[in-house]
Design an enzyme around this catalytic site. Sequence first.
Site, mmCIF file in Angstrom:
data_model
loop_
_atom_site.group_PDB
_atom_site.id
_atom_site.type_symbol
_atom_site.label_atom_id
_atom_site.label_comp_id
_atom_site.label_asym_id
_atom_site.label_seq_id
_atom_site.Cartn_x
_atom_site.Cartn_y
_atom_site.Cartn_z
ATOM 1 N N HIS A 1 44.203 29.198 41.645
ATOM 2 C CA HIS A 1 44.980 30.409 41.393
ATOM 3 C C HIS A 1 44.917 31.286 42.646
ATOM 4 C CE1 HIS A 1 40.857 31.407 39.665
ATOM 5 N NE2 HIS A 1 40.966 32.157 40.743
HETATM 6 C C1 T46 Z 1 38.061 32.876 41.508
HETATM 7 C C2 T46 Z 1 37.345 31.576 41.446
HETATM 8 C C3 T46 Z 1 36.743 31.155 42.743
HETATM 9 C C4 T46 Z 1 35.097 36.935 32.937
HETATM 10 O O1 T46 Z 1 35.051 37.270 31.739
HETATM 11 N N1 T46 Z 1 34.758 37.820 33.913
HETATM 12 C C5 T46 Z 1 34.764 37.476 35.238
HETATM 13 O O2 T46 Z 1 34.423 38.314 36.088
HETATM 14 C C6 T46 Z 1 35.182 36.154 35.598
HETATM 15 C C7 T46 Z 1 35.234 35.741 37.062
HETATM 16 C C8 T46 Z 1 35.530 35.276 34.609
HETATM 17 N N2 T46 Z 1 35.476 35.663 33.308
HETATM 18 C C9 T46 Z 1 35.830 34.703 32.259
HETATM 19 C C10 T46 Z 1 37.311 34.365 32.177
HETATM 20 C C11 T46 Z 1 37.319 32.941 31.656
HETATM 21 O O3 T46 Z 1 37.263 32.947 30.257
HETATM 22 O O4 T46 Z 1 35.173 33.460 32.524
HETATM 23 C C12 T46 Z 1 35.989 32.358 32.180
HETATM 24 C C13 T46 Z 1 36.171 31.409 33.356
HETATM 25 O O5 T46 Z 1 36.944 32.083 34.376
HETATM 26 P P1 T46 Z 1 38.015 31.295 35.283
HETATM 27 O O6 T46 Z 1 38.705 30.279 34.478
HETATM 28 O O7 T46 Z 1 38.861 32.349 35.949
HETATM 29 O O8 T46 Z 1 37.063 30.574 36.332
HETATM 30 P P2 T46 Z 1 37.499 29.904 37.706
HETATM 31 O O9 T46 Z 1 36.314 29.163 38.212
HETATM 32 O O10 T46 Z 1 38.754 29.144 37.590
HETATM 33 O O11 T46 Z 1 37.808 31.145 38.681
HETATM 34 C C14 T46 Z 1 36.746 31.953 39.139
HETATM 35 C C15 T46 Z 1 37.208 33.406 39.201
HETATM 36 O O12 T46 Z 1 37.733 33.784 37.923
HETATM 37 C C16 T46 Z 1 38.267 33.617 40.244
HETATM 38 O O13 T46 Z 1 38.420 35.011 40.484
HETATM 39 O O14 T46 Z 1 38.609 33.238 42.531
HETATM 40 O O15 T46 Z 1 36.332 31.518 40.421
#
Ligand code: T46
Length: 138
Positions: free
Chosen positions: A54
């Site tokens: 993303h």
């Molecule tokens: C990024 C990459 C490198 C929260 O509730 N609070 C938070 O601060 C974050 C980061 C995530 N979440 C929740 C949202 C989702 O339900 O944790 C779950 C997993 O998040 P996400 O699918 O966005 O994870 P990644 O690894 O795809 O992305 C993360 C970061 O979200 C993003 O900002 O740049 O790591």
Amino acid sequence: MNTIDACRLIQLEKHASGRRGSLTVVQGSEDIPFDIRRVYYIYDVPGGESRGSHAHKTLDQLLVAVAGSFHVRIDDGEGHRMLFLCQPNQALYLPAHIWHQLENFSSGAVALALTSAPYSEEDYIRDYDEFLKFRNNG
Ligand code: T46
């Protein structure tokens, strides 16, 4: 609009204390170009899995492999680059507007992220075609 040229590796100071190990500090707005508002970390990633895929509309981040290693693929819609993070005292400055994916996690890898803002789902662009439109309209 940031391009992949705005992404850069930052060498952080390592305070080595002989048998007592090492310590590295990150001071917001001093060692990195933003104030730190939030910290999260990614771990227990099974082999072959990736994270990210993303872009952010406004969020600036600093990524560090505080344990193990992983690759970060960065893409600005016109070009892309692959970076390798494998040292706790080396960080990737990842500004907004860059599509990014973390992959090839080693066993036991921990990806630490220091960010410029609280979590906001509205800040994410999770569809690549939408990302290209965002860049073209920006
Ligand atoms: C990024 C990459 C490198 C929260 O509730 N609070 C938070 O601060 C974050 C980061 C995530 N979440 C929740 C949202 C989702 O339900 O944790 C779950 C997993 O998040 P996400 O699918 O966005 O994870 P990644 O690894 O795809 O992305 C993360 C970061 O979200 C993003 O900002 O740049 O790591």
